[in-house]
Scaffold this active site. Structure first.
Site, short mmCIF file in Angstrom:
data_model
loop_
_atom_site.label_atom_id
_atom_site.label_comp_id
_atom_site.label_asym_id
_atom_site.label_seq_id
_atom_site.Cartn_x
_atom_site.Cartn_y
_atom_site.Cartn_z
N ASN A 9 84.34 63.98 -45.24
CA ASN A 9 83.43 63.65 -46.66
C ASN A 9 83.96 62.88 -47.89
O ASN A 9 84.69 63.44 -48.25
CB ASN A 9 83.22 65.04 -47.17
CG ASN A 9 81.75 65.56 -47.83
OD1 ASN A 9 81.70 64.59 -48.44
ND2 ASN A 9 81.83 66.72 -49.05
N GLU A 99 79.59 71.69 -53.84
CA GLU A 99 78.60 71.02 -54.65
C GLU A 99 77.17 70.75 -55.25
O GLU A 99 76.91 70.70 -56.35
CB GLU A 99 79.95 69.55 -54.87
CG GLU A 99 81.55 70.39 -54.77
CD GLU A 99 82.39 69.13 -54.11
OE1 GLU A 99 81.81 68.03 -53.71
OE2 GLU A 99 83.32 69.60 -54.29
N GLU A 169 84.02 76.58 -46.70
CA GLU A 169 84.75 76.05 -47.51
C GLU A 169 84.59 77.04 -49.02
O GLU A 169 84.22 76.67 -49.47
CB GLU A 169 83.78 74.49 -47.89
CG GLU A 169 83.78 73.56 -46.90
CD GLU A 169 84.20 72.78 -48.01
OE1 GLU A 169 84.74 71.45 -46.82
OE2 GLU A 169 82.58 71.89 -48.40
N SER A 215 91.41 71.55 -49.35
CA SER A 215 92.55 70.59 -49.54
C SER A 215 93.23 70.51 -47.83
O SER A 215 95.02 70.58 -47.96
CB SER A 215 93.70 72.24 -50.28
OG SER A 215 93.20 71.67 -51.55
P1 13P Z 1 89.09 68.37 -50.81
O1 13P Z 1 89.35 68.27 -49.08
O2 13P Z 1 89.29 67.40 -51.34
O3 13P Z 1 89.56 69.75 -51.03
O4 13P Z 1 87.50 69.11 -50.03
C1 13P Z 1 86.71 69.99 -48.96
C2 13P Z 1 85.75 69.67 -49.50
O5 13P Z 1 84.50 69.48 -49.71
C3 13P Z 1 84.66 68.96 -47.83
O6 13P Z 1 83.96 68.59 -47.84
#
Ligand code: 13P
Length: 254
Positions: A9, A99, A169, A215
């Site tokens: 992503n 988000e 997530e 992460s």
């Molecule tokens: P990170 O891998 O930067 O923590 O983001 C995870 C994410 O939101 C993937 O959709």
């Protein structure tokens, strides 16, 4: 066996040229995917066609949109419909990223409409769920994600739920460098599978891929993906670095 998936992503990152170079770097590594392994690149809208052509006929590599609108078509200036995505050959779409829920107020009900439109237009939704830190601290994470699934997915008949990918997530692990432990990830993924089994039966639940996001990086991917109910990852930051994402793809269960 259910699909094992490394999904990138990119969010709102990289110029067009940087994106092209990144795809060249990852695809240039020529990682041969097993029949039940997939790699998916969720790129910004203007890069979708470029990414499709980069991926070309490469087996088991696909392109995803990061979002779609919840109406079929019409006077919604600036939005992108699922029909538009389908018309340019996009076959996956992230739905309900935290988000989007947080900054664009996307509700479980709106996300149910997006899921429906995706499935009606040959697009596989990568449906995101996950709790904020305060919910985890109050030990209410199971109820919280169960409601997200119930309100956005559980209206689907069995033949449609099998076409959905779920991504767990936890918000407290996104972009924070703080990964869920393998025990925390496995526990939640097993719980998600158990509620899918409760709704649709064990056989169907066993066929649905549940990805972990938050992460994920080269150094922890293999361990996380090794959990029995973790079927790969949805990766933000580390998907922007070719060497990192290559290792993440290699970390998928065989
Ligand atoms: P990170 O891998 O930067 O923590 O983001 C995870 C994410 O939101 C993937 O959709």
């Amino acid at each position: 066996m259910r699909k094992q998936i490394a999904a990138a992503n990119w969010k709102m990152n990289l110029s067009f040229q940087e994106g092209e170079k990144l795809l060249d770097g990852i695809l240039g590594a020529n990682i041969r995917l097993a029949p039940d392994q997939l790699t998916i690149f969720a790129v910004p809208f203007p890069y979708l066609l470029m990414a499709r052509s980069e991926v070309g006929e490469e087996k088991n590599y696909y392109v995803a949109a990061q979002n779609c609108y919840h109406k079929k078509s019409g006077a919604f200036t600036g939005e992108v419909s699922v029909e538009i995505l389908h018309s340019i050959g996009v076959t996956y779409c992230i739905v309900g990223h935290s988000e989007r829920r947080q900054y664009f107020d996307e509700s479980n009900q709106v996300l149910a409409e997006k899921v429906n439109l995706c499935l009606d237009n040959f697009i596989t939704p990568i449906f995101c769920c996950g709790e904020a830190l305060s919910i985890r601290e109050a030990d209410k994470q199971n109820d919280f994600v169960a409601t997200q699934l119930q309100e956005s997915l559980f209206h689907l008949p069995a033949e449609k739920i099998t076409r959905v990918i779920i991504a767990y997530e936890p918000i407290w692990a996104i972009g924070t460098g703080k990964t869920a432990s393998t025990a925390q990830a496995q526990e939640m993924h097993a719980y998600l599978r158990s509620i899918l089994a409760g709704q649709y039966g064990q056989k169907i639940a066993d066929g649905i891929s549940i990805l972990y996001g938050g992460s994920v990086k080269a150094s922890n991917a293999k361990e996380l993906f090794g959990c029995p109910d973790v079927d790969g990852g949805l990766v933000g930051g580390a998907s922007l670095v070719a060497t990192e994402f290559i290792e993440i793809i290699k970390g998928l269960k065989k």
